[in-house]
Design a protein around this motif. Structure first.
Motif, PDB file in Angstrom:
ATOM      1  N   SER A  69      29.397  28.062  63.809  1.00  0.00           N
ATOM      2  CA  SER A  69      28.873  26.726  63.534  1.00  0.00           C
ATOM      3  C   SER A  69      28.409  26.043  64.816  1.00  0.00           C
ATOM      4  CB  SER A  69      29.954  25.885  62.852  1.00  0.00           C
ATOM      5  OG  SER A  69      29.496  24.564  62.654  1.00  0.00           O
ATOM      6  N   ALA A  70      29.185  26.171  65.883  1.00  0.00           N
ATOM      7  CA  ALA A  70      28.841  25.501  67.134  1.00  0.00           C
ATOM      8  C   ALA A  70      27.595  26.107  67.774  1.00  0.00           C
ATOM      9  CB  ALA A  70      30.021  25.572  68.105  1.00  0.00           C
ATOM     10  N   LEU A  71      27.481  27.432  67.732  1.00  0.00           N
ATOM     11  CA  LEU A  71      26.350  28.109  68.372  1.00  0.00           C
ATOM     12  C   LEU A  71      25.133  28.211  67.465  1.00  0.00           C
ATOM     13  CD1 LEU A  71      28.183  31.095  70.150  1.00  0.00           C
ATOM     14  CD2 LEU A  71      27.718  28.803  71.034  1.00  0.00           C
ATOM     15  N   GLU A  72      25.352  27.977  66.156  1.00  0.00           N
ATOM     16  CA  GLU A  72      24.305  28.200  65.159  1.00  0.00           C
ATOM     17  C   GLU A  72      23.789  29.630  65.257  1.00  0.00           C
ATOM     18  OE1 GLU A  72      21.346  25.238  64.448  1.00  0.00           O
ATOM     19  OE2 GLU A  72      22.589  23.616  65.216  1.00  0.00           O
ATOM     20  N   ARG A  73      24.711  30.539  65.507  1.00  0.00           N
ATOM     21  CA  ARG A  73      24.448  31.975  65.534  1.00  0.00           C
ATOM     22  C   ARG A  73      25.592  32.650  64.776  1.00  0.00           C
ATOM     23  NH1 ARG A  73      21.843  33.299  70.629  1.00  0.00           N
ATOM     24  NH2 ARG A  73      20.486  31.537  71.126  1.00  0.00           N
ATOM     25  N   GLU A  74      25.372  33.816  64.263  1.00  0.00           N
ATOM     26  CA  GLU A  74      26.443  34.565  63.618  1.00  0.00           C
ATOM     27  C   GLU A  74      27.326  35.198  64.689  1.00  0.00           C
ATOM     28  OE1 GLU A  74      27.180  38.311  60.547  1.00  0.00           O
ATOM     29  OE2 GLU A  74      25.156  37.487  60.843  1.00  0.00           O
ATOM     30  N   VAL A  75      28.613  34.858  64.670  1.00  0.00           N
ATOM     31  CA  VAL A  75      29.588  35.397  65.609  1.00  0.00           C
ATOM     32  C   VAL A  75      30.625  36.175  64.802  1.00  0.00           C
ATOM     33  CG1 VAL A  75      31.314  34.883  67.376  1.00  0.00           C
ATOM     34  CG2 VAL A  75      29.245  33.472  67.196  1.00  0.00           C
ATOM     35  N   SER A  76      30.857  37.429  65.195  1.00  0.00           N
ATOM     36  CA  SER A  76      31.821  38.245  64.454  1.00  0.00           C
ATOM     37  C   SER A  76      32.659  39.058  65.421  1.00  0.00           C
ATOM     38  CB  SER A  76      31.107  39.182  63.474  1.00  0.00           C
ATOM     39  OG  SER A  76      30.300  40.114  64.176  1.00  0.00           O
ATOM     40  N   VAL A  77      33.903  39.327  65.011  1.00  0.00           N
ATOM     41  CA  VAL A  77      34.827  40.174  65.769  1.00  0.00           C
ATOM     42  C   VAL A  77      35.298  41.259  64.809  1.00  0.00           C
ATOM     43  CG1 VAL A  77      36.968  40.307  67.072  1.00  0.00           C
ATOM     44  CG2 VAL A  77      35.551  38.228  67.199  1.00  0.00           C
ATOM     45  N   GLY A  78      34.897  42.517  65.082  1.00  0.00           N
ATOM     46  CA  GLY A  78      35.207  43.586  64.152  1.00  0.00           C
ATOM     47  C   GLY A  78      36.552  44.235  64.364  1.00  0.00           C
ATOM     48  N   GLY A  79      37.180  44.044  65.527  1.00  0.00           N
ATOM     49  CA  GLY A  79      38.454  44.697  65.812  1.00  0.00           C
ATOM     50  C   GLY A  79      39.535  43.695  66.159  1.00  0.00           C
ATOM     51  N   ASP A  80      40.386  44.058  67.086  1.00  0.00           N
ATOM     52  CA  ASP A  80      41.517  43.212  67.478  1.00  0.00           C
ATOM     53  C   ASP A  80      41.005  41.905  68.073  1.00  0.00           C
ATOM     54  OD1 ASP A  80      44.055  42.344  67.953  1.00  0.00           O
ATOM     55  OD2 ASP A  80      44.343  43.554  69.772  1.00  0.00           O
ATOM     56  N   PHE A  81      41.834  40.845  67.909  1.00  0.00           N
ATOM     57  CA  PHE A  81      41.494  39.518  68.428  1.00  0.00           C
ATOM     58  C   PHE A  81      42.769  38.876  68.963  1.00  0.00           C
ATOM     59  CE2 PHE A  81      41.254  34.938  68.014  1.00  0.00           C
ATOM     60  CZ  PHE A  81      40.030  34.644  68.583  1.00  0.00           C
ATOM     61  N   GLN A  82      42.695  38.341  70.169  1.00  0.00           N
ATOM     62  CA  GLN A  82      43.838  37.645  70.761  1.00  0.00           C
ATOM     63  C   GLN A  82      43.335  36.387  71.464  1.00  0.00           C
ATOM     64  OE1 GLN A  82      46.232  40.169  73.291  1.00  0.00           O
ATOM     65  NE2 GLN A  82      45.992  41.953  71.931  1.00  0.00           N
ATOM     66  N   LEU A  83      44.047  35.279  71.252  1.00  0.00           N
ATOM     67  CA  LEU A  83      43.715  34.011  71.903  1.00  0.00           C
ATOM     68  C   LEU A  83      45.005  33.224  72.080  1.00  0.00           C
ATOM     69  CD1 LEU A  83      41.525  32.060  72.959  1.00  0.00           C
ATOM     70  CD2 LEU A  83      41.355  31.132  70.648  1.00  0.00           C
ATOM     71  N   TYR A  84      45.485  33.164  73.323  1.00  0.00           N
ATOM     72  CA  TYR A  84      46.755  32.472  73.575  1.00  0.00           C
ATOM     73  C   TYR A  84      46.845  32.088  75.049  1.00  0.00           C
ATOM     74  CZ  TYR A  84      48.288  37.052  75.340  1.00  0.00           C
ATOM     75  OH  TYR A  84      48.395  38.228  76.030  1.00  0.00           O
ATOM     76  N   PHE A  85      47.896  31.330  75.375  1.00  0.00           N
ATOM     77  CA  PHE A  85      48.136  30.909  76.755  1.00  0.00           C
ATOM     78  C   PHE A  85      49.089  31.897  77.413  1.00  0.00           C
ATOM     79  CE2 PHE A  85      47.161  27.031  74.413  1.00  0.00           C
ATOM     80  CZ  PHE A  85      46.176  26.476  75.209  1.00  0.00           C
ATOM     81  N   ALA A  86      48.711  32.358  78.652  1.00  0.00           N
ATOM     82  CA  ALA A  86      49.518  33.388  79.300  1.00  0.00           C
ATOM     83  C   ALA A  86      49.606  33.162  80.814  1.00  0.00           C
ATOM     84  CB  ALA A  86      48.921  34.757  78.988  1.00  0.00           C
TER      85      ALA A  86
END
Length: 715
Positions: A69-86
């Motif tokens: 929505s923000a980029l007005e482009r199709e964004v996809s992740v086909g495999g593993d996904f990680q998003l955290y504080f480290a």
């Protein structure tokens, strides 16, 4: 009734039991604020803990939706996904990532990667800065494109019709890439590049990895290659910097950049050395999409850095052709428009090296020297350069240039102390002023080239201050010790065309050389006075080096649509009045003029014949034996045959009736119509010559109607 107070006391006791003693006695609002902050921190800790334990994998879906929505482009992740504080910085990992391109782009995907693994610094991110502590990229591909008009690009997200913004690369301190490539397409610049990246183990123990890159492409249909490497420092060694080495080759140009970067993609604060060499520096600036004057073979070195808004080339020094160059150059984009700011100086400039600046082919000059400036066109020599301006490139950038030259090496033109201030502002090119010292005088020029309109218009205003002719014409036989005369000049022309030759060939205006009173001493006296009787008399008396006394003189031309007509040529000397007719053409570069001298005193052996100046700019010819002189000789032979040999000399007698000129209109540079004799009468012996022929060999309209006779040999 006694139960309520008991409950209130119980609650108050509970609150006090859970409230630190230092806070229990504080005012109620402060206690509420502290508890609110504590709850918020506890909530953040809970979020952090949940993300840390789960690695944020449950955010994959929301991430794809929000990013798309923000980029007005199709964004996809086909495999593993990680998003955290480290633990504080943001850890982001994604497999099989895809970000689509807008429909107008040639490539379907803007970005793809088998794996992207990075750690983003949180505090710079809060303030809008994208800094990555490290990045691992495997089988990544980035497609950077601009559209045909150059107004849109694939790296500006949001509305696909939004005008493109400059490319901003995130700062990456350290990185590892494998099997990755970057493709860049720029139709307006006619540029295509395909660059591959691969990380290998660094052999130097001070560095962890060596990112090597190679690539190829085309620029304006000319191929180029590039190669280099970037060494990332070992984290265990304090104070390490990324070391960059880059070489690019193409179109006869070799460019080398080496030095250190604070971070792998951080250019600001870099410490680099820049070197470039080639046969024409214009080819180098083609990569920026801008037009600069051509040069002969060159090589330059400089320090190079970037301060966040400008590239700075400092300590620049080198040579082009047989000339030196030093100074500085800044390249930036204020107001989103490319701008070059240069301060350059040359100590010794070879006159041949000036040729490419005004449109001569640098390779011809390299191969042939000065002769390379002359070309044969339809069997005629041509010297005015006709290399066209690259108007499209001029419209892409602005410039400010200050250029100084201490000395010009020229065989017959003593030129020095050139000082040029050049500006380019939205397709308006100005040289205001251009000054130079010539033989003790000063040339000042104001030149403006307006490319804002479809038809390029150039205005020339060139002035020469009073200059001693002895020094100016020394190489042409003038004796400096006996010449006190001077000359001043002004050229005012305005023409249209996208080359120097075209602008002059379609120009109109006036050219005037003014000679005030003085002496003129030449080693070739017959060309000074153009009087065969006087020359013979001086030859017999061995007085060939007596200076000519000039009262005043004017050599002026009125230019109409590239054709210049004498208006007038009038030089008043002590013994003669020198008159000239004819002109020349900027179109065909043909010269068709004649000059003669009428004596003020009786001369027995005077040919009284015009000296013709014909030919072309590149090959002028002087013809002192005109048809008039041949006619006089024939008449003399005829008279001698029927009368006596002495009578035959009558054909060469000059009665000495030339009318001296009034010097006021001469020194004012007035046209032929304003010229007067010393008695105040209008002159009838100037301003009636023909003009030079046009490019197709036809004479001017005034010549065609028969109102003007051909001037050579007929006065």
């Amino acid at each position: 009734m006694a139960i309520a107070p008991t409950l209130d006391r119980s609650r108050d006791y509970a609150r006090r039991a859970w409230t630190p003693r230092w806070l229990a006695d504080r005012p109620r609002p402060l206690r509420i604020a502290v508890r609110t902050v504590a709850i918020a921190l506890l909530a953040l800790f809970a979020v952090w803990l949940i993300l840390f334990v789960t690695k944020g994998r449950f955010l994959k879906g929301p991430f794809e939706g929000i990013a798309s929505s923000a980029l007005e482009r199709e964004v996809s992740v086909g495999g593993d996904f990680q998003l955290y504080f480290a633990p504080i910085d943001v850890k982001f990992l994604a497999e099989d990532v895809r970000i689509s391109n807008p429909d107008w782009a040639e490539a379907d995907q803007f970005f793809t990667a088998r794996l992207i693994d990075t750690r983003i610094r949180i505090f710079p991110l809060i303030f809008g800065q994208r800094k990555m502590k490290w990045l691992t990229l495997d089988q990544g591909a980035v497609a950077l494109e601009r559209d045909e008009d150059g107004t849109r690009n694939t790296w500006t997200f949001g509305d696909p019709d939004t005008p493109g913004e400059p490319l901003e690369i995130p700062q990456i301190e350290r990185g590892t890439v494998s099997g990755s490539r970057l493709v860049y397409r720029d139709p307006p610049l006619q540029l295509f590049a395909d660059i591959g990246f691969e990380t290998v183990q660094a052999k130097d123990t001070r560095f962890d990895s060596d990112i090597r890159f190679t690539g190829e492409g085309t620029m304006r249909e000319r191929p180029f290659t590039l190669a280099g490497n970037l060494l990332s420092p070992n984290e265990t060694i304090a104070g390490g910097s990324n070391r960059l080495a880059l070489r690019a080759e193409g179109s006869g140009t070799v460019l080398d950049v080496s030095g250190t970067l604070p971070a792998a993609t951080q250019l600001e604060g870099s410490d680099l050395r820049f070197g470039v060499r080639g046969y024409d520096i214009a080819n180098l600036f083609d990569f920026l999409g801008v037009a600069v004057p051509s040069t002969r073979a060159y090589r330059f070195t400089s320090a190079l850095t970037y301060d966040g808004s400008e590239w700075k080339f400092t300590g620049l020094k080198g040579v082009f052709g047989e000339s030196d160059l030093a100074g500085s150059l800044r390249v930036g984009s204020p107001n989103g428009r490319l701008k070059l700011i240069a301060d350059l100086a040359t100590q010794s400039l070879d006159i041949v090296d000036v040729g490419p600046f005004i449109g001569y082919d640098p390779r011809r000059l390299d191969d042939m020297g000065k002769a390379g400036a002359i070309r044969q066109v339809n069997g005629r020599p041509r010297v005015l350069p006709d290399a066209t301006l690259r108007i499209d490139a001029l419209r892409r950038f602005d410039a400010e240039l200050r250029y100084k030259v201490a000395k010009v090496r020229a065989e017959s033109f003593p030129l020095s102390n050139i000082d040029l201030t050049l500006g380019l502002d939205d397709s308006l090119l100005t040289m205001e002023p251009l000054t130079a010292n010539v033989a003790g005088g000063t040339i000042t020029a104001d030149i403006a080239l307006n490319a804002r309109e479809p038809v390029v218009r150039t205005a020339y205003d060139i002035r020469l201050s009073p200059t001693n002719m002895g020094r100016l014409l020394a190489s042409f036989g003038t004796e400096q010790s006996g010449t006190t005369g001077s000359v001043s000049a002004r050229v005012q022309l305005a023409g249209t065309g996208d080359s120097l030759r075209q602008s002059l060939a379609h120009s109109s205006g006036r050219i005037a050389f003014i000679i005030p009173a003085g002496t003129f001493w030449t080693r070739n006296i017959q060309l000074a006075e153009l009087d065969l009787g006087t020359f013979a008399q001086k030859m017999f008396e061995d007085e060939l080096k007596e200076p000519v006394q000039v009262n005043c003189g004017l050599i002026a031309f009125t230019v109409r649509d590239g054709v210049a007509a004498a208006d007038p040529i009038l030089i008043d000397t002590k013994k003669n009045v020198m008159l000239g007719r004819g002109g020349f053409s900027f179109r065909s570069e043909a010269i068709d003029m004649a000059v003669r001298a009428d004596a003020k005193t009786f001369s027995l052996f005077s040919g009284q014949s015009p000296v013709g100046v014909k030919g072309y700019f590149a090959a002028p010819a002087i013809d002192p034996i005109s048809g008039d002189l041949v006619g006089r000789a024939g008449a003399g032979i005829g008279i001698a045959a029927v009368a006596s040999p002495v009578a035959g000399l009558l054909a060469f007698v000059d009665p000495g009736d030339a009318k001296a000129a009034a010097c006021g209109p001469v020194l004012a540079g007035a046209s032929a119509k304003a010229q007067r004799t010393e008695d105040g009468e209008a002159r009838d012996d100037v301003g009636r010559g023909t003009t030079a022929k046009s490019e197709d060999g036809e004479q001017s309209d005034e010549d065609k109607d028969g109102q003007r006779k051909k001037f050579l040999g007929i006065f």
